[in-house]
Design a protein around this motif. Sequence first.
Motif, PDB file in Angstrom:
ATOM      1  N   ILE A  23       0.828  -1.219   0.000  1.00 29.61           N
ATOM      2  CA  ILE A  23       0.000   0.000   0.000  1.00 29.61           C
ATOM      3  C   ILE A  23       0.862   1.269   0.000  1.00 29.61           C
ATOM      4  O   ILE A  23       0.584   2.216  -0.768  1.00 29.61           O
ATOM      5  N   PRO A  24       1.928   1.404   0.839  1.00 29.37           N
ATOM      6  CA  PRO A  24       2.731   2.651   0.807  1.00 29.37           C
ATOM      7  C   PRO A  24       3.341   2.924  -0.579  1.00 29.37           C
ATOM      8  O   PRO A  24       3.417   4.076  -1.002  1.00 29.37           O
ATOM      9  N   LYS A  28      -0.346  12.533  -9.182  1.00 31.79           N
ATOM     10  CA  LYS A  28      -1.228  13.678  -8.923  1.00 31.79           C
ATOM     11  C   LYS A  28      -0.439  14.986  -8.848  1.00 31.79           C
ATOM     12  O   LYS A  28      -0.819  15.998  -9.445  1.00 31.79           O
ATOM     13  N   GLY A  69       0.895   7.006  -6.598  1.00 26.76           N
ATOM     14  CA  GLY A  69      -0.328   7.773  -6.813  1.00 26.76           C
ATOM     15  C   GLY A  69      -0.108   9.266  -6.608  1.00 26.76           C
ATOM     16  O   GLY A  69      -0.591  10.103  -7.398  1.00 26.76           O
ATOM     17  N   LEU A  70       0.596   9.639  -5.553  1.00 23.48           N
ATOM     18  CA  LEU A  70       0.887  11.043  -5.284  1.00 23.48           C
ATOM     19  C   LEU A  70       1.787  11.634  -6.354  1.00 23.48           C
ATOM     20  O   LEU A  70       1.645  12.806  -6.731  1.00 23.48           O
ATOM     21  N   ILE A  88       0.585   4.252  -2.777  1.00 23.11           N
ATOM     22  CA  ILE A  88       0.295   5.643  -2.407  1.00 23.11           C
ATOM     23  C   ILE A  88       1.355   6.576  -2.977  1.00 23.11           C
ATOM     24  O   ILE A  88       1.067   7.666  -3.499  1.00 23.11           O
TER      25      ILE A  88
END
Length: 639
Positions: free
Chosen positions: A560-561, A571, A567-568, A564
Amino acid sequence: MMKLLTPLFMCLIVGLSVTSSPTATTVVDQSDLDRMKSAVQLSSPVSSNSLSTLYYSILSQTLLSQTISQSADVCNHLKTIKDQTLESIYYITSTAKLLTNCQLNSAQYMTKLEPVIKEDSSVLDIYRAAISLLNLGKPLDSTKVSKALMSSLKKDESLLNTGLTFQLAAKLSKAEDRNSFVEKIGDIIVQADEVDGRFLQFEGGLGITASIITGVYQLATASNKPVGLTNDQALKFANYFLSRKYVLTPKGISELLEVLKLFTNNKYHIPVVITNYGSSALSPTNSVLTVRVTNVLGASLGPLSVTIDKAVRVDDKNVILSKKPFQGVQGDSKLFAINFLESKPMRGQYDVSVSATPTKADPRLIGNTGVQIKVIVLTQVSIASAEITVADRDTGGSGAVTKLEYPNTVRNPLEADTQQRIVVKFQLRDKIVGDLMTAHQTFVQFVNIKTKQEIVFIAEPDSVLNYKLDLNLLTKAKDLNYVNGVYDILIIIGDAVISNPIQWKIASINLQLSSVTSSSETTETVSPFVPKPEIKHLFREPEKRPALIISNAFSILVLIPIVILFGLWLKIGVNLSNFPFSLSALVFHTGLALIFGLYICFFLKLDMFQTCKYLAGLGVITFLAGHSLLARLAKNRKQ
């Protein structure tokens, strides 16, 4: 201080008192001479043999008093040899001298021999040249040879050169030319090595030792001077030569026979050999002790008076004979006999001291007094008061007693189990003397009739010489492998002084050593050659793993990290404007990526040791590149 020295002084006195002179313990007998005769025979004396082999073979045959075969052919062969080297001339002339009526043309050799005798020649060359001249019947210039030998010997005073020098000096005609060499005898003898207190020899073996001793005796005889050897030293040298009697080469045989013949006839020392003849084990059927008295080559020494100085029993040191004369054996002047059992000696081993004195005094004889001979007096043994008892284990041995009578066997088999014990008792009696005795080997043997398995127990005597074996079957069943069945019981008696060793089957006994009687394991022994059952080892079972859903959930939480992070980045965006496109930056980030990839491989397939090996290389490169990158960034920031 005096109290400390007294025991030491007494030990020294005792040590000196038991020290005995050496004696010759073996002889070159007829079988040894026959073996030597076979070894020196040449199938074809002329062809395919070197000159040295031909010479030593003919010399050995001469020393063995053999007729030289094809003597005329050998002589003709020597005359046709064209080789004119000093070595060849020496062997040619020496061989020709051994042959009958073999005359060589001396003129063709003289020009080669006389120039060799000079001070700058080697001892070996001078020796060969001088001996060759003597072989040809030419006289030697005594003074010239003596000076040449002395000068050459000073340059190389080896043992071999000294031996050759002594032999050649003995042939010099003038006494003054020999004297300087006689003085060297004592210096050379002290260089001999003593072995085991019985042998003396020189370094280099048989050839060098024989050369020196032959030269010493020849030189002393020619000069009419003392030989420089004590009686003990002469005996030790003789013992060494006798120990080499199994030599097989013609050269070794000739060297040995020459020196042994010297020990049979010289003006100084003639060793005497006193040995047992026949068996040294005496019994009522063989009561005569016979000794053989000869020289080192097995020949008679003439009329002798042979006496037992004393005969001592080894066990108790009792002297049973003293100053007892032997009688000569009719028809053989070398043999002397005595009825050793006439004095009724006890059984056992005896040390017999024998001396041989010539009827006409001869001071040359050495080793003829106090010669030690081993003699064993045998007896016959009988078994008396024998019995076997099968008793309850807790009764201390009392039970049904069966009397035994040698050589009979108990008719009916006995019965016993692990709740009982077997007691065997007997005595050993000397048939000749009648007293009780002990033996070195007193065994009670159990033999399984079916499997032939054997086990032997030792019967021990008590203080009054009663032998007893007390066998507790409960504790000894393991020694019998718990095998049930019928066993033969035997008494075995043996000893070095017993002429009738005994193996007596006293009884059979049915032993029940295991409660399981029908199992084949208790009635048959397992062969040691049958394959053993396979050994199956159970390793520890691995720990129980968690359920699959838990493992998958944990893996998702770990990832998950990273999701993330990516993903960041999508973005917010990634800014590479400040990325320094230098070699250190590229190497650092590439190395970092490879390290993460290595961790993934470690997770999937690599073990810890492989991972550490690869990580060591990547880590060093990444560290150095990172250090260079950070230094560059810091420098840019300051500017």
